[in-house]
Design a protein around this motif. Sequence first.
Motif, PDB file in Angstrom:
ATOM      1  N   GLU A 215      29.689  46.109   7.327  1.00 53.79           N
ATOM      2  CA  GLU A 215      29.739  45.566   6.080  1.00 53.79           C
ATOM      3  C   GLU A 215      29.962  46.398   5.587  1.00 53.79           C
ATOM      4  O   GLU A 215      30.008  47.801   5.762  1.00 53.79           O
ATOM      5  CB  GLU A 215      28.569  44.887   5.759  1.00 53.79           C
ATOM      6  CG  GLU A 215      27.387  44.024   6.623  1.00 53.79           C
ATOM      7  CD  GLU A 215      26.383  43.558   6.226  1.00 53.79           C
ATOM      8  OE1 GLU A 215      25.639  42.840   6.472  1.00 53.79           O
ATOM      9  OE2 GLU A 215      26.258  43.305   4.670  1.00 53.79           O
ATOM     10  N   PHE A 216      31.738  45.279   4.437  1.00 56.91           N
ATOM     11  CA  PHE A 216      31.981  46.464   3.297  1.00 56.91           C
ATOM     12  C   PHE A 216      32.108  45.432   2.332  1.00 56.91           C
ATOM     13  O   PHE A 216      32.067  44.657   2.460  1.00 56.91           O
ATOM     14  CB  PHE A 216      33.633  47.319   4.057  1.00 56.91           C
ATOM     15  CG  PHE A 216      33.894  45.745   4.196  1.00 56.91           C
ATOM     16  CD1 PHE A 216      34.989  45.543   2.922  1.00 56.91           C
ATOM     17  CD2 PHE A 216      34.546  44.933   5.774  1.00 56.91           C
ATOM     18  CE1 PHE A 216      36.221  45.058   3.237  1.00 56.91           C
ATOM     19  CE2 PHE A 216      35.782  44.524   5.308  1.00 56.91           C
ATOM     20  CZ  PHE A 216      36.372  44.412   4.275  1.00 56.91           C
ATOM     21  N   HIS A 217      32.140  46.735   0.824  1.00 59.36           N
ATOM     22  CA  HIS A 217      31.744  46.130   0.000  1.00 59.36           C
ATOM     23  C   HIS A 217      33.029  46.184  -0.723  1.00 59.36           C
ATOM     24  O   HIS A 217      33.533  47.744  -0.891  1.00 59.36           O
ATOM     25  CB  HIS A 217      30.684  46.985  -0.977  1.00 59.36           C
ATOM     26  CG  HIS A 217      30.079  45.928  -2.280  1.00 59.36           C
ATOM     27  ND1 HIS A 217      29.810  45.208  -2.605  1.00 59.36           N
ATOM     28  CD2 HIS A 217      31.438  46.781  -3.308  1.00 59.36           C
ATOM     29  CE1 HIS A 217      29.990  44.842  -4.186  1.00 59.36           C
ATOM     30  NE2 HIS A 217      30.541  45.810  -4.236  1.00 59.36           N
ATOM     31  N   CYS A 218      33.797  46.098  -1.793  1.00 60.98           N
ATOM     32  CA  CYS A 218      35.145  45.611  -2.633  1.00 60.98           C
ATOM     33  C   CYS A 218      35.182  45.328  -3.325  1.00 60.98           C
ATOM     34  O   CYS A 218      34.283  43.838  -3.251  1.00 60.98           O
ATOM     35  CB  CYS A 218      36.184  45.852  -1.524  1.00 60.98           C
ATOM     36  SG  CYS A 218      36.424  44.113  -0.764  1.00 60.98           S
ATOM     37  N   SER A 219      36.003  44.757  -4.361  1.00 63.44           N
ATOM     38  CA  SER A 219      36.716  44.327  -5.384  1.00 63.44           C
ATOM     39  C   SER A 219      37.834  43.790  -5.541  1.00 63.44           C
ATOM     40  O   SER A 219      37.855  43.023  -5.454  1.00 63.44           O
ATOM     41  CB  SER A 219      36.298  44.938  -7.031  1.00 63.44           C
ATOM     42  OG  SER A 219      37.187  46.059  -7.119  1.00 63.44           O
ATOM     43  N   ALA A 220      38.795  44.788  -4.795  1.00 62.21           N
ATOM     44  CA  ALA A 220      40.002  44.254  -4.624  1.00 62.21           C
ATOM     45  C   ALA A 220      40.884  43.470  -5.518  1.00 62.21           C
ATOM     46  O   ALA A 220      41.459  42.666  -5.724  1.00 62.21           O
ATOM     47  CB  ALA A 220      40.125  42.569  -3.156  1.00 62.21           C
ATOM     48  N   ARG A 221      40.510  44.025  -6.685  1.00 58.17           N
ATOM     49  CA  ARG A 221      41.611  43.655  -8.035  1.00 58.17           C
ATOM     50  C   ARG A 221      42.432  44.268  -8.274  1.00 58.17           C
ATOM     51  O   ARG A 221      42.898  45.412  -7.498  1.00 58.17           O
ATOM     52  CB  ARG A 221      40.641  43.889  -8.869  1.00 58.17           C
ATOM     53  CG  ARG A 221      38.967  43.872  -9.501  1.00 58.17           C
ATOM     54  CD  ARG A 221      38.655  43.470 -10.699  1.00 58.17           C
ATOM     55  NE  ARG A 221      37.957  45.704 -10.581  1.00 58.17           N
ATOM     56  CZ  ARG A 221      37.542  45.778 -11.689  1.00 58.17           C
ATOM     57  NH1 ARG A 221      37.627  45.302 -12.760  1.00 58.17           N
ATOM     58  NH2 ARG A 221      37.080  47.685 -12.175  1.00 58.17           N
ATOM     59  N   SER A 222      43.860  43.371  -9.264  1.00 62.99           N
ATOM     60  CA  SER A 222      44.694  43.760  -9.505  1.00 62.99           C
ATOM     61  C   SER A 222      44.716  42.947 -10.826  1.00 62.99           C
ATOM     62  O   SER A 222      44.201  42.335 -11.176  1.00 62.99           O
ATOM     63  CB  SER A 222      45.589  43.380  -8.603  1.00 62.99           C
ATOM     64  OG  SER A 222      45.981  41.583  -8.754  1.00 62.99           O
TER      65      SER A 222
END
Length: 308
Positions: A215-222
Motif C-alpha cells: 500500500e502507499f499513501h499520498c495527497s496528490a494535490r495541486s
Amino acid sequence: MGRRDRKPGSGPGNAGMGDGFLMEVCVDSVESAVNAERGGAGRIELCAGLMEGGTTPSMGLLQVVKQCVRVPVFVMIRPRGGDFLYSDRELEVMKADIRLAKLHGADGLVFGALTEDGHINTELCTALLAVCRPLPVTFHRAFDMVHDPLVALETLVSLGFERVLTSGCDSSALEGLPLIKRLTEQAKGRIVVVPGGGITERNLQRILEGSGAPEFHCSARSARDSGMKFSHSGLTPLQRAKSRELSAPQRLGHACATGGVLWLHLLECFLTGCAPARPAALLRTDCACLDPSGLSLAFGSLAASSHV
C-alpha cells in the motif's frame, strides 16, 4: 480504470479490493474524496487542517463523504497540530471523537501518540484502541518521530495496530526508503507498513518496488484559482494565509502535508514585505483541485509496469 489494490487478510479497511497495490489518498473535502475515488484510490484518509499535518475532521464532513464515496474512509483522530504528546484532557477529546466517528460511519481510525522521550505511548494507545474496536487502526506519521523505529514497530504490533504510516523517519518516503524496506521485512505481514510523504507519480514505482510495501499513501494535490472575485487588497500575506482560499504550491504531493514550503514562503513575504507568489489569485486550502485523471494515469502506468 479498475481499482487495483492488495492487503493481506480482510476487514473493513480492505473491502472490495483485488490484486495489485492499494492507494490511500489523504483528503480534507467532499470534492477531494470524490475525485480521489475516481482516480483509483482504494481507501481515503479523511482529515481537516492539512496545513498542520492533518487534524480531526468535522462529523458533518465525514457524514457527507460517506454518502458520496464507496471506498473505505479512515478518519484522522488528532485534536490539534504540533507534537504528539497529549494531556489527559486531550485523551478524552480523542476518545469522544472516535465514538462520534464510529457513529457516523468511519471504516477505520488513524492516530498516534508518543511519550516525551520519543517512545510509543502504550498506555494512551491502549486506551484509544479499546474505543476504536472493532474497526482497524493506523498509527500515523508520529512514527517518524520515534527514538528507535525498529523497537517502535514491535510495540505497534504488540498493541494490535493494523497499519503504520511512515516516511522512513526522513523528509520523504524516497529518502527514507532503506528504513521502510527494513521495516517491511521486519513486519513479516504482522502489520502493514505504508510508505507516505512526498510520493508522486515520478517516484511511486521506485518506492513500491524498493520497499516491497503493498500500500502507499499520498495527497496528490495541486493548486487552482479560487472562485472568489473579491478580496481585501490591504490584507497582509500572513492574514491571507489564514484564509480558506490559500493552498499549497502546485503538485505538492506531500502525504498529510504540513504545508511547510508554503508557510515558510508566506512568513518570508510577511517579514520582508514582499508580495507572495501569484498575488492576483487566491488559492484553495483544501484538496478539491485533486486531479482524478492524473491519479488514474499514474496508477494505471504503475499497474502496467511502465515508467512512472
